[in-house]
Write an enzyme that holds these catalytic residues in place. Structure first.
Site, PDB file in Angstrom:
ATOM      1  N   GLU A 223      69.634  51.331 -44.900  1.00 55.94           N
ATOM      2  CA  GLU A 223      69.753  52.635 -45.177  1.00 55.94           C
ATOM      3  C   GLU A 223      68.495  53.320 -44.280  1.00 55.94           C
ATOM      4  OE1 GLU A 223      69.266  53.780 -49.332  1.00 55.94           O
ATOM      5  OE2 GLU A 223      71.132  52.693 -49.836  1.00 55.94           O
ATOM      6  N   GLU A 404      76.370  47.784 -51.268  1.00 49.57           N
ATOM      7  CA  GLU A 404      75.644  48.616 -52.576  1.00 49.57           C
ATOM      8  C   GLU A 404      76.804  49.549 -53.214  1.00 49.57           C
ATOM      9  OE1 GLU A 404      71.803  50.251 -52.528  1.00 49.57           O
ATOM     10  OE2 GLU A 404      70.857  48.644 -51.034  1.00 49.57           O
TER      11      GLU A 404
END
Ligand code: IFM
Length: 497
Positions: A223, A404
């Site tokens: 991320e 995720e």
């Protein structure tokens, strides 16, 4: 800075991961600017009132043979043992020990004590039937100061973990950087310093050489967008800055670090596959106006295309570059050849999906769906389908893994000791069904990792938000399989819903 840019950045506080932290650190106005269309008691953790799919209709859905059902964690969030076996300090040690930064003053010093309890946690994974486990390697365990000879004791821990996974028939998936930058590198400028990307490639090389024969899939940077937005624009993540111009130079250097690590893997002769781990947000116009469509396009540029285009097309999106402007540190920081490095061919794309974003004509955002306990998260399973099919349509048939997806719930054991997280079960079922539809429509999705295996240190939220399939009683470190864990075990066994 254009009005649109300012408004967009303002709204983003309410959309970025752990945005609740922004509200607490004095940016409450930004959060308030996003209007909730509806709110749900317990943040969607009761059985959600609006289901995206019909559970009866989903019953019987089967995933492709060998589908990689998994769960994910990251080093700082679970390991603890902050000062053991030669581990150095990371920016998150510094940040979490700074008064006022983390809810309740929590730190990752002990976390879920996974460093000491990894064998028990491996047994839990086996009992759940996991086929894949995504973890991250702590850079300061391998290089206390972020450079130089690797620390053998740090490498040995991950070797034991990886061996333990293989012994239990679980495929390891290792992330190289999940935000725990060695503090010494931060002191030298952190991700604003181009040299940090070079240091990252050296660190990655050391890890490849030590573990490469046993790790089939590597993920580079987790991320990058969260580091950019939460760490450098809103400042409620480490290193805690509020400097937008620096933030996008950081974005470039994180992308560069990704590309250099891909090259380091190829040069090492290690055979594993490698790719980026991107949190992607499908962006939708909030209404039918041309203004909303235009604002959504730019928003999408910042949320998704900045990262995807540079890796898969070898160019930053022109609208984002124009919006940044020629004098921005990012635009001035891009050197000849950088995009070639960033777009070094990858073997797979890791997608992390949590929430959609709805953009109005003036660049604001609105909520259209119930939010979870993490107020930045709107519960919208169809967004999973949209982002997966869009990536395949726009960037080609690169294999995809979901690394995720999950929901925080206020889980508490009942009188019988069980944790009944029915809302998480509904949430996961709806998202699994959306992923299944994406596969049916041609997305080469090969695995799915629920966030998270264990309750853990949720960054600025400390231990207050519980995201795990497994409950952690922090004082005793006892683990309790939640209802969602039992349900997930059945999903895995059936290979479907
Ligand atoms: O806990 C985080 C994780 O570290 C990165 N993705 C989002 C999760 C939930 O906020």
């Amino acid at each position: 800075m254009s009005l649109l840019t300012r408004r967009r950045l303002l709204r983003r506080a309410a959309l970025s991961a752990t945005a609740a932290g922004a509200a607490r650190t004095g940016l409450a106005g930004a959060t308030a600017a996003t209007t909730a269309a509806s709110t749900v008691a317990l943040g969607g953790c009761d059985s959600p009132p609006e289901r995206a799919t019909d559970p009866e209709q989903d019953r019987g859905l089967r995933f492709p043979d060998g589908f990689g059902w998994g769960a994910a964690t990251s080093a700082y969030q679970i390991e603890g043992a902050a000062k053991e076996d030669g581990r150095g300090e990371s920016v998150w040690d510094t940040f979490s020990h700074t008064p006022g930064r983390i809810r309740n003053g929590d730190t990752g010093d002990v976390a879920a004590d996974h460093y000491h309890r990894y064998a028990q946690d491996l047994d839990l994974m086996r009992d759940l039937g996991l086929r894949s486990y995504r973890f991250s390697v702590s850079w300061p365990r391998i290089q206390a100061d972020g450079s130089g000879r690797p620390n053998q004791r740090g490498l040995d821990f991950y070797r034991r973990l990886v061996d333990g996974l293989h012994e239990r028939g679980i495929a390891p998936m290792a992330t190289l950087f999940h935000w725990d930058l060695p503090q010494a590198l931060q002191d030298a400028g952190g991700w604003e310093n181009r040299d940090t990307a070079e240091r990252f490639a050296e660190y990655a090389d050391a890890v490849f050489r030590a573990l490469g024969d046993q790790v089939p899939v590597w993920l580079t940077v987790n991320e990058p967008k969260t580091v950019v937005q939460n760490g450098y624009i809103w400042g409620h993540h480490a290193p805690g800055f509020q400097d937008e111009d620096a933030a996008y130079l950081v974005a470039h250097h994180l992308q560069l670090a990704h590309g250099l690590a891909v090259r380091a893997l190829r040069a090492s002769g290690v055979t594993g596959r490698i790719g980026p781990a991107l949190n992607l947000h499908p962006c939708y116009p909030a209404d039918d106006t041309a203004e909303a469509a235009a604002a959504t396009r730019l928003y999408d540029g910042y949320e998704n295309r900045l990262y995807l285009d540079s890796i898969f097309k070898g160019a930053y999106p022109q609208d984002v570059l124009d919006d940044r402007g020629p004098d921005s540190r990012m635009v001035r920081g891009v050197r000849d050849g950088d995009l070639k490095i960033i777009s070094s061919p990858v073997d797979l794309l890791a997608v992390q999906y949590y929430t959609p974003i709805y953009v109005t004509g003036d660049g604001s955002t609105v909520r259209k769906w119930p939010t979870s306990e993490a107020e930045w998260q709107q519960i919208y399973p169809d967004g999973m389908y949209d982002i997966l099919t869009r990536v395949t349509r726009d960037y080609g048939r690169v294999p995809i893994t979901i690394t995720e997806n999950g929901l925080p719930c206020p889980d508490v054991p009942g009188a019988d000791g069980n944790v009944d997280d029915a809302g998480r079960v509904s949430f996961l079922r709806d998202h699994f069904a959306a992923a299944h539809r994406a596969i049916r429509d041609g997305v080469p999705l090969e695995s799915y990792h629920v966030w998270s295996l264990l309750d853990n240190f949720e960054w600025a939220e400390g231990y207050e938000q519980r995201w795990g399939l497994v409950y952690v009683d922090y004082p005793s470190q006892r683990r309790v399989l939640k209802r969602s864990a039992h349900w997930y075990r059945d999903v895995i066994r059936r290979n479907g819903l």
